[in-house]
Structure formats: structure tokens, C-alpha cells
Write an enzyme that holds these catalytic residues in place. Structure first.
Site, PDB file in Angstrom:
ATOM      1  N   HIS A   6       4.220   5.834   8.265  1.00  0.00           N
ATOM      2  CA  HIS A   6       4.207   5.398   9.657  1.00  0.00           C
ATOM      3  C   HIS A   6       4.236   6.628  10.557  1.00  0.00           C
ATOM      4  CE1 HIS A   6       4.879   1.504   7.976  1.00  0.00           C
ATOM      5  NE2 HIS A   6       6.073   1.819   7.533  1.00  0.00           N
TER       6      HIS A   6
ATOM      7  N   HIS B 141       5.448   6.067   1.229  1.00  0.00           N
ATOM      8  CA  HIS B 141       6.245   5.065   0.511  1.00  0.00           C
ATOM      9  C   HIS B 141       5.398   3.854   0.187  1.00  0.00           C
ATOM     10  CE1 HIS B 141       6.611   3.899   4.783  1.00  0.00           C
ATOM     11  NE2 HIS B 141       6.701   2.647   4.337  1.00  0.00           N
TER      12      HIS B 141
ATOM     13  N   ARG C 250      -2.646   3.799   5.775  1.00  0.00           N
ATOM     14  CA  ARG C 250      -2.717   3.464   4.347  1.00  0.00           C
ATOM     15  C   ARG C 250      -3.709   4.372   3.629  1.00  0.00           C
ATOM     16  NH1 ARG C 250      -2.950  -1.317   7.252  1.00  0.00           N
ATOM     17  NH2 ARG C 250      -1.183  -2.741   6.960  1.00  0.00           N
TER      18      ARG C 250
ATOM     19  N   LYS D 152       7.532   4.048  13.985  1.00  0.00           N
ATOM     20  CA  LYS D 152       8.034   2.946  13.176  1.00  0.00           C
ATOM     21  C   LYS D 152       8.988   3.437  12.082  1.00  0.00           C
ATOM     22  CE  LYS D 152       6.394  -1.050  10.507  1.00  0.00           C
ATOM     23  NZ  LYS D 152       5.290  -1.584   9.680  1.00  0.00           N
TER      24      LYS D 152
ATOM     25  N   SER E 259       0.810  -1.215   0.000  1.00  0.00           N
ATOM     26  CA  SER E 259       0.000   0.000   0.000  1.00  0.00           C
ATOM     27  C   SER E 259       0.845   1.267   0.000  1.00  0.00           C
ATOM     28  CB  SER E 259      -0.925  -0.001   1.222  1.00  0.00           C
ATOM     29  OG  SER E 259      -0.180  -0.154   2.408  1.00  0.00           O
TER      30      SER E 259
ATOM     31  N   LYS F 256      -7.091  -3.091   2.241  1.00  0.00           N
ATOM     32  CA  LYS F 256      -7.216  -2.915   3.677  1.00  0.00           C
ATOM     33  C   LYS F 256      -7.797  -1.537   4.016  1.00  0.00           C
ATOM     34  CE  LYS F 256      -3.339  -6.013   4.832  1.00  0.00           C
ATOM     35  NZ  LYS F 256      -2.036  -6.131   5.527  1.00  0.00           N
TER      36      LYS F 256
ATOM     37  N   GLN G  52       1.621   4.224   1.879  1.00  0.00           N
ATOM     38  CA  GLN G  52       1.486   4.265   3.325  1.00  0.00           C
ATOM     39  C   GLN G  52       2.515   5.199   3.948  1.00  0.00           C
ATOM     40  OE1 GLN G  52       3.812   0.608   5.142  1.00  0.00           O
ATOM     41  NE2 GLN G  52       2.623  -0.121   3.376  1.00  0.00           N
TER      42      GLN G  52
ATOM     43  N   GLU H  43      12.053   2.997   9.730  1.00  0.00           N
ATOM     44  CA  GLU H  43      12.526   1.700   9.254  1.00  0.00           C
ATOM     45  C   GLU H  43      13.582   1.862   8.172  1.00  0.00           C
ATOM     46  OE1 GLU H  43       8.763   0.042   8.160  1.00  0.00           O
ATOM     47  OE2 GLU H  43       8.836   0.839   6.121  1.00  0.00           O
TER      48      GLU H  43
END
Length: 413
Positions: A120, A283, A302, A143, A116, A308, A118, A145
Site C-alpha cells: 500500500h 505482504h 499488486r 493505507k 495478491s 487483477k 501487494q 493497516e
């Protein structure tokens, strides 16, 4: 209390999301089968191998004497529970800041089709979202990453520059149709002298307008764009981004994420290159296999390329709207066989070790926890106590803090 072994073997959880690669073509499937002793289901999608303490995909400590066991009994202990019983293995600094669980979550991803669009949330927003909608945002942590490519890896990450966006508005009439003539004209009028705050405000306005388009309008415009590009491909070479959006449309028909890809940087990583993804940055992973490390969280907001739950309002309000191509991290050597990748935050760093036969390397003792994953080959690990551990593909090991580890790869007999 009896002191635990300095190196614990772990059995780890797998996630079978529909964007994962089928078992016959998935590194996640291969590693999980080796790690757990389970059989690979050849057509089933294998998306993520999780290594850590997050409750959505916990790891378990292998009982002594059961290193080759394929399954756990009722007495199996999660890594999170084991750490609460043996907190000293984490080190004082980690205990003081994060308590009795790992500050990071380690994964392997096998991506067959796009994840997706999305972002964070940062720590403050994560706490708010978790409090308001705990069934959707399942923890209160941020989050940030980093993705380290194992194979060639594709992603969308961050916003293109304003000059590139102006080119999109000139060349992709479907974007103008979705965002409206007024917002498009505002982008075309802007220049660097207007200042960062003004540029971000305009970008936020036009992106929010795009992502908020109705389902009926989105279906109409995506189909119009697809038909136009298919006709134009007969008389000219489509750009990489145009080819990408046609590929995304095949995966997620009539989805606003197809059009939003024009706003984001198309990033291609070679093996052993990495991409850092900060909080509140848009991203989407597109294809390939990677190892991923992040703060211990599963919070995702998302807004496209997904069946979802979508939270368009939250996503569009939380983004930083920074523009420009992201930095590609190539790591730096710390020994002849180890390359280190450092993100700009405290929770983790990633070391990549590629050891030829007959070679030996040392992982120095560090004042915090680690997780070792063997993605291929075999070798022997020694701790400071001279205890040896045979390791091979799919093995996951957790060393206690302040444990020096020597890793050797013997010559073939």
C-alpha cells in the site's frame, strides 16, 4: 438541531471476492447475514465485511424503529452523509485533521486462498497514483493497516534476511534461473559490513529482476520447481516454505507470486495475535479469518498471485526493502476483559473485548469516533444517558465522541 442518539446501529457492506470463504464456512457471511437480515448463499465466496465511510463499501445508519429491518428504503442514509449532517459526533480533533468522515476503515476478512502479493502506498505516492490513474488507484490516502487474527491466520509479510536469502539461492535453483547468475552472485557476495543502503539496493535489484520475468519464463520455471519438489518429497520432508509454494501453485498456476514467496517471511498468527503492515511493505494474506483496521483507503499495488491489474514497476520501486521477521503484536490488557492493540500511527487502535457471562466492563469516553462489532454472543450496552441497547452477533454500532459505554453480559435466565 436535535441531538442524535449517542449510539447508532449500522448496516454494513459485504465484498464477494473469489478468494473469500464459501458462505457455509465464512464468518463474514454469518456476520453479514445477522447484520443485514439477508440469506447466506452457501457456495458463494464471502471475503470482506466493511464498516466505515469508504465509498467502495459504505455503511448505512439504521433509521430509528427499523433496528430489525432487513432492507433499506430509498431514504436510507449512508454513514458518510449522516456524519456530514452531524459533524460534532466526530470530535474537534478528527474534524480538524480528517474532516467529516472516519479516519479509519474496519473490516472482517474470511480468507480461503491467497490474496495478491501487494503493498500500500504512503500518502505522497497515493496522491500521485490517484492523480495519474484514478480508475486504478481510487483515492489519495495511504493505507497502513493491522490484522488481528480471529482464527489461526497465515500471511507473507516483509523480506527475509539477507542470510536467509543466500540460503534460498543455494537451495532453490529456480530462483537463480529467474534472477540470473550475476544478480544471484551479487547477493551471495554481500555482507553486513556493506551497509544498509548497499544491501537494500542489491535486494531491490534481485527482487525487481524476479518480478519482471516474462510469462513464458515464469511458466517454465514454476513448473520445473513444482516437479522437482514433488519428486524430492518422496525422499525427504519438504520445508514449510516449500510446502507453501506448492499450495500457492495449486491456487495460482504459473504465477510469479509462487516463486516470490521464497523472498518473504511466512507468518503464522494464533487467535488474538496481530500483525502491523506499514506503507510500502510487501505482504499477502494466505488463509484464516481476521479483523482488519486501516486508514480509510482502498489503494493496493499488486504484482503477483492475482488475476487483477498488476503494476510491477510501481511495486518494486516503492518498497522499503527492510529485512527481518515482523513483530507479532499480542496487545496489552487495559481491563480484565479488554486487550488493546496499538499500531504506530494516529488513525486508529483496536480493542478486543472478551466478556464472560455475568460480567460487566466499561469503555471509557474518548475524544473521537469508534465502531463496535459484536462477533459472537449477546449482551446489553448502556450509554451515559442510561439508554440501553440489546446487542448480538453481527451488530455494528457507532458511538459519538466522548460517549462512555458500559457493556454487560447477563447470566442465562
Amino acid at each position: 438541531m436535535e441531538r442524535p442518539n449517542p449510539l447508532q446501529r449500522l448496516r454494513c457492506s459485504v465484498q464477494n471476492y473469489d478468494w473469500g470463504r464459501p458462505g457455509a464456512d465464512s464468518l463474514v457471511a454469518t456476520l453479514h447475514a445477522s447484520n443485514s437480515g439477508s440469506q447466506i448463499e452457501l457456495q458463494k465466496p464471502y471475503a470482506e465485511l466493511w464498516m466505515g465511510t469508504h465509498e467502495s463499501g459504505p455503511s448505512y445508519v439504521v433509521p430509528p424503529g427499523n433496528e430489525n429491518g432487513a432492507a433499506f428504503g430509498s431514504e436510507s442514509v449512508s454513514l458518510k452523509s449522516w456524519l456530514s449532517q452531524n459533524p460534532n459526533v466526530l470530535g474537534r480533533r478528527v474534524l480538524d485533521k480528517w474532516g467529516c468522515h472516519l479516519p479509519f476503515l474496519f473490516k472482517v476478512l474470511s480468507v480461503a486462498k491467497a490474496l495478491s502479493i501487494q503493498a500500500h502506498p504512503d500518502k505522497k505516492l497515493a496522491e500521485t497514483l490517484h492523480k495519474l490513474r484514478p480508475s486504478v488507484y481510487k483515492d489519495d490516502n495511504h493505507k497502513p493497516e493491522m490484522a488481528l487474527a480471529i482464527t489461526k491466520f497465515e500471511a507473507l509479510c516483509g523480506f527475509i534476511s539477507i542470510e536467509e536469502l543466500k540460503s534460498v539461492l543455494h537451495n532453490v535453483p529456480e530462483v537463480v534461473e529467474l534472477v540470473g547468475e550475476a544478480d544471484a552472485a551479487e547477493v551471495l557476495r554481500i555482507n553486513e559490513q556493506d551497509g544498509e543502503k548497499k544491501i537494500k539496493s542489491v535486494l531491490q535489484s534481485v527482487f525487481t529482476q524476479l518480478m519482471s520475468a516474462s510469462a513464458e519464463m515464469t511458466t517454465k520455471v514454476v513448473n520445473k520447481m513444482k516437479n522437482r519438489l514433488q519428486i524430492e518429497s518422496q525422499v525427504r520432508q519438504l520445508t514449510e516454505k516449500e510446502q507453501l509454494v506448492l499450495r500457492l501453485e495449486e491456487q495460482y498456476a504459473a504465477d510469479i507470486g509462487v516463486i516470490s514467496a521464497f523472498f518473504l517471511n511466512y507468518v503464522k498468527l494464533n487467535p488474538n495475535e496481530a500483525l502491523y503492515l506499514g506503507a510500502n511493505e510487501p505482504h499477502a494474506y494466505l488463509s484464516g479469518e481476521c479483523v482488519e483496521c486501516m486508514a480509510t483507503s482502498d489503494n493496493v499495488v499488486r504484482a503477483g498471485l492475482t488475476p487483477k491489474h498488476r503494476d510491477v514497476q510501481t511495486l518494486c520501486s516503492m518498497l522499503t526493502y527492510k529485512q527481518g521477521f515482523p513483530e507479532i503484536l499480542k496487545g496489552f490488557p487495559v481491563t480484565p476483559y479488554i486487550t488493546r492493540y496499538l499500531p504506530p500511527f494516529d488513525e486508529f487502535e483496536v480493542d478486543l473485548c472478551s466478556l464472560p457471562r455475568g460480567a460487566t466492563t466499561v469503555f471509557p469516553a474518548i475524544p473521537g469516533p469508534s465502531i463496535f462489532l459484536v462477533t459472537g454472543g449477546e449482551g446489553i450496552m448502556f450509554t451515559g444517558s442510561s439508554k440501553s441497547y440489546e446487542v448480538g452477533e453481527g451488530d455494528v454500532l457507532f458511538p459519538a465522541t466522548d460517549t462512555e459505554i458500559t457493556h454487560t453480559k447477563p447470566h442465562l435466565p
